[in-house]
Design a protein around this motif. Sequence first.
Motif, short mmCIF file in Angstrom:
data_model
loop_
_atom_site.label_atom_id
_atom_site.label_comp_id
_atom_site.label_asym_id
_atom_site.label_seq_id
_atom_site.Cartn_x
_atom_site.Cartn_y
_atom_site.Cartn_z
N LEU A 1 0.14 -1.10 0.02
CA LEU A 1 -0.31 -0.23 -0.39
C LEU A 1 0.98 0.99 -0.08
N ILE A 2 0.92 2.24 -1.06
CA ILE A 2 1.42 3.63 -1.26
C ILE A 2 0.79 4.35 -1.21
N ILE A 3 1.55 5.38 0.15
CA ILE A 3 0.76 6.56 0.01
C ILE A 3 1.01 7.90 -0.28
N ARG A 4 0.76 8.88 -1.36
CA ARG A 4 1.73 9.84 -2.26
C ARG A 4 1.11 10.80 -1.90
N GLU B 1 -2.77 -6.79 -9.51
CA GLU B 1 -3.01 -5.83 -9.57
C GLU B 1 -3.75 -4.78 -8.85
N ASN B 2 -4.34 -3.85 -8.93
CA ASN B 2 -3.52 -2.68 -8.51
C ASN B 2 -5.10 -1.76 -8.31
N ILE B 3 -5.28 -0.69 -7.13
CA ILE B 3 -6.33 0.46 -7.31
C ILE B 3 -5.44 1.22 -6.22
N ASN B 4 -6.06 2.88 -6.74
CA ASN B 4 -5.91 4.10 -7.13
C ASN B 4 -6.59 4.92 -6.51
N VAL B 5 -6.69 5.77 -5.33
CA VAL B 5 -8.05 6.21 -5.10
C VAL B 5 -6.87 7.45 -4.65
N SER B 6 -7.66 8.76 -5.01
CA SER B 6 -7.56 10.05 -4.75
C SER B 6 -8.68 11.10 -3.33
N TYR C 1 -1.27 -1.93 -4.50
CA TYR C 1 -0.92 -3.42 -5.62
C TYR C 1 -1.13 -4.48 -4.93
N TYR C 2 -1.25 -5.58 -5.10
CA TYR C 2 -1.68 -6.12 -4.46
C TYR C 2 -1.48 -7.79 -5.74
#
Length: 151
Positions: free
Chosen positions: A55-58, A129-134, A147-148
């Motif tokens: 899990l990445i937090i930008r 697989e990836n999920i991107n949420v802002s 990313y999982y």
Amino acid sequence: MTTYDRYYKCIVRSVDHIFKSFFNDPSIAEVYEIQARNKFHNVSIELDGTLCGELIIRLPNQTLNSFIKKLVPGVESRSLRKYQADVAGEVANLITSSFVNQLQFINHSIILSPPDFNDDPIQLKTLYENINVSFSSDLGGFDVDLYYKRG
């Protein structure tokens, strides 16, 4: 409900819970525009177990500085940089812990790594697989990427 939908909802609920309960910021909302465009910091936590990945937090610099001012009262502007890694790691720990706590209810058992600040442990993200949420709030905007793959 698909796996993607479940994980997506867990991320949104986790961020919502942390911002409303811990930061006392009810303005948190999902937005459909990337928040970390130019100068930003990454903080990532690896997931290992029945779900593997990270899990990445930008965090844009301005948002990270807002977190520092919220968590370290009285900090002077010239001292913000020395707190960046610790505060970014703490924010990532809060969000990721809440996310993993919700995953236990859909039969996941996950071990978390310590947060990595401005480092990227998983190099071959194309295999995940990836999920991107802002998100946007009074403290600023940021992005969460998951990313999982099944462990």
